[in-house]
Design a protein around this motif. Structure first.
Motif, PDB file in Angstrom:
ATOM      1  N   ALA A  52       0.835  -1.201   0.000  1.00 22.57           N
ATOM      2  CA  ALA A  52       0.000   0.000   0.000  1.00 22.57           C
ATOM      3  C   ALA A  52       0.871   1.252   0.000  1.00 22.57           C
ATOM      4  N   ARG A  53       0.394   2.280  -0.675  1.00 15.72           N
ATOM      5  CA  ARG A  53       0.987   3.622  -0.727  1.00 15.72           C
ATOM      6  C   ARG A  53       2.193   3.697  -1.672  1.00 15.72           C
ATOM      7  N   THR A  54       2.400   2.668  -2.497  1.00 16.24           N
ATOM      8  CA  THR A  54       3.517   2.674  -3.434  1.00 16.24           C
ATOM      9  C   THR A  54       3.175   3.521  -4.659  1.00 16.24           C
ATOM     10  N   VAL A  55       4.152   4.321  -5.095  1.00 11.66           N
ATOM     11  CA  VAL A  55       3.997   5.200  -6.255  1.00 11.66           C
ATOM     12  C   VAL A  55       4.538   4.493  -7.489  1.00 11.66           C
ATOM     13  N   GLY A  56       3.779   4.526  -8.580  1.00  9.47           N
ATOM     14  CA  GLY A  56       4.198   3.826  -9.779  1.00  9.47           C
ATOM     15  C   GLY A  56       4.015   4.642 -11.039  1.00  9.47           C
ATOM     16  N   ILE A  57       4.576   4.131 -12.132  1.00  8.70           N
ATOM     17  CA  ILE A  57       4.463   4.729 -13.459  1.00  8.70           C
ATOM     18  C   ILE A  57       4.037   3.644 -14.433  1.00  8.70           C
ATOM     19  N   ALA A  58       3.110   3.990 -15.334  1.00 16.86           N
ATOM     20  CA  ALA A  58       2.689   3.080 -16.405  1.00 16.86           C
ATOM     21  C   ALA A  58       2.377   3.921 -17.625  1.00 16.86           C
ATOM     22  N   GLY A  59       3.194   3.796 -18.645  1.00 13.57           N
ATOM     23  CA  GLY A  59       3.005   4.640 -19.815  1.00 13.57           C
ATOM     24  C   GLY A  59       3.228   6.100 -19.457  1.00 13.57           C
ATOM     25  N   MET A  60       2.247   6.938 -19.799  1.00 15.36           N
ATOM     26  CA  MET A  60       2.311   8.371 -19.491  1.00 15.36           C
ATOM     27  C   MET A  60       1.610   8.710 -18.186  1.00 15.36           C
ATOM     28  N   GLN A  61       1.235   7.686 -17.424  1.00 16.92           N
ATOM     29  CA  GLN A  61       0.500   7.919 -16.181  1.00 16.92           C
ATOM     30  C   GLN A  61       1.361   7.629 -14.958  1.00 16.92           C
ATOM     31  N   THR A  62       1.028   8.300 -13.880  1.00 20.02           N
ATOM     32  CA  THR A  62       1.581   7.943 -12.583  1.00 20.02           C
ATOM     33  C   THR A  62       0.416   7.759 -11.622  1.00 20.02           C
ATOM     34  N   GLY A  63       0.649   7.002 -10.565  1.00 22.37           N
ATOM     35  CA  GLY A  63      -0.421   6.729  -9.617  1.00 22.37           C
ATOM     36  C   GLY A  63       0.141   6.214  -8.312  1.00 22.37           C
ATOM     37  N   VAL A  64      -0.755   6.045  -7.334  1.00 21.08           N
ATOM     38  CA  VAL A  64      -0.363   5.554  -6.012  1.00 21.08           C
ATOM     39  C   VAL A  64      -1.299   4.414  -5.630  1.00 21.08           C
ATOM     40  N   TYR A  65      -0.728   3.255  -5.315  1.00 23.83           N
ATOM     41  CA  TYR A  65      -1.542   2.116  -4.874  1.00 23.83           C
ATOM     42  C   TYR A  65      -2.022   2.376  -3.442  1.00 23.83           C
ATOM     43  N   PRO A  66      -3.319   2.548  -3.232  1.00 20.83           N
ATOM     44  CA  PRO A  66      -3.806   2.864  -1.883  1.00 20.83           C
ATOM     45  C   PRO A  66      -3.858   1.660  -0.946  1.00 20.83           C
TER      46      PRO A  66
END
Length: 237
Positions: A171-185
């Motif tokens: 939980a709370r890990t920051v990631g990148i996929a393609g042109m997107q970034t996000g945070v796994y809650p």
């Protein structure tokens, strides 16, 4: 403003508001979804905003009681929504919340940071600098409870999803996929490239508002040290 409807099964439809992911389209999505939520329509179960459309789920039994004999439930809902949406005030732009998210990059928290750097012919520090300098917009929440799909990342650090997804991402890990970034809650499987972790909880189901982020929020990622991470994490508990 133009829109059109598309069926989504027999108890839902899509309100299409654009064909490109952009801040302008996101404003339309947010205005329309907020408006529909405020109407408290007795036949509407839920409306869910996405990148370029809104899914509207309706109670087919309640709708069938309101339809003319010659009218299908889908046709009734389209007609009702078409009239309602004409009254949406699209001149006033919605204000955005601005939220800082501290991130400890690399190390055990960001095992793919070096791979993202390699793919883009950068150093890990340059990836961190570019990622934390972005002005990000939350377009939608989905995939997992509180998971933000965030736009605005520089193409200088874009990276494809991993060929083999991980079975567990903390939980709370920051990631990148393609042109997107996000945070796994929450802890979940996933295939994004992992570059760091935040000590801030994004999903707290015990709270009245369980998700920290909402569509329309503006985000700034702030680099922190491992010691700062531990301190902030302790303050959360």
């Amino acid at each position: 403003m133009k829109w059109h409807f598309c069926p989504l099964g027999d108890q839902a439809l899509l309100i299409e508001l654009g064909d490109q992911i952009s801040s302008e389209t996101q404003q339309k999505i947010q205005m329309f979804s907020n408006f529909l939520e405020d109407q408290r329509l007795p036949w509407m179960k839920e409306c869910i905003p996405a990148y370029t459309n809104i899914a509207v789920f309706y109670d087919i039994w309640k709708v069938s009681q309101l339809c003319d004999k010659e009218q299908l439930p889908y046709e009734f809902v389209c007609a009702e929504l078409n009239e309602l949406l004409k009254s949406v005030d699209t001149q006033n732009r919605l204000s955005s919340r601005k939220i800082d998210i501290p991130v400890c990059y690399g190390g055990e928290f960001g095992p793919d940071l070096h791979e993202v750097a390699r793919l883009n012919h950068l150093t890990p520090d340059e990836v961190i600098e570019i990622h934390s300098a972005g002005d990000y917009l939350v377009h939608m929440i989905g995939f997992a409870p509180g998971f933000p799909f965030i736009g605005g990342m520089s193409d200088k650090i874009a990276a494809p999803r991993r060929k083999s997804p991980r079975l567990q991402i903390p939980a709370r890990t920051v990631g990148i996929a393609g042109m997107q970034t996000g945070v796994y809650p929450i802890e979940t499987p996933g295939g994004w490239q992992l570059i760091g972790r935040t000590p801030i909880e994004l999903f707290t189901p015990q709270e009245e508002m369980p998700t920290l982020l909402r569509a329309g929020d503006r985000i700034q990622f702030k680099p922190i040290s491992f010691d700062e991470y531990k301190q902030l994490e302790a303050e959360q508990s």
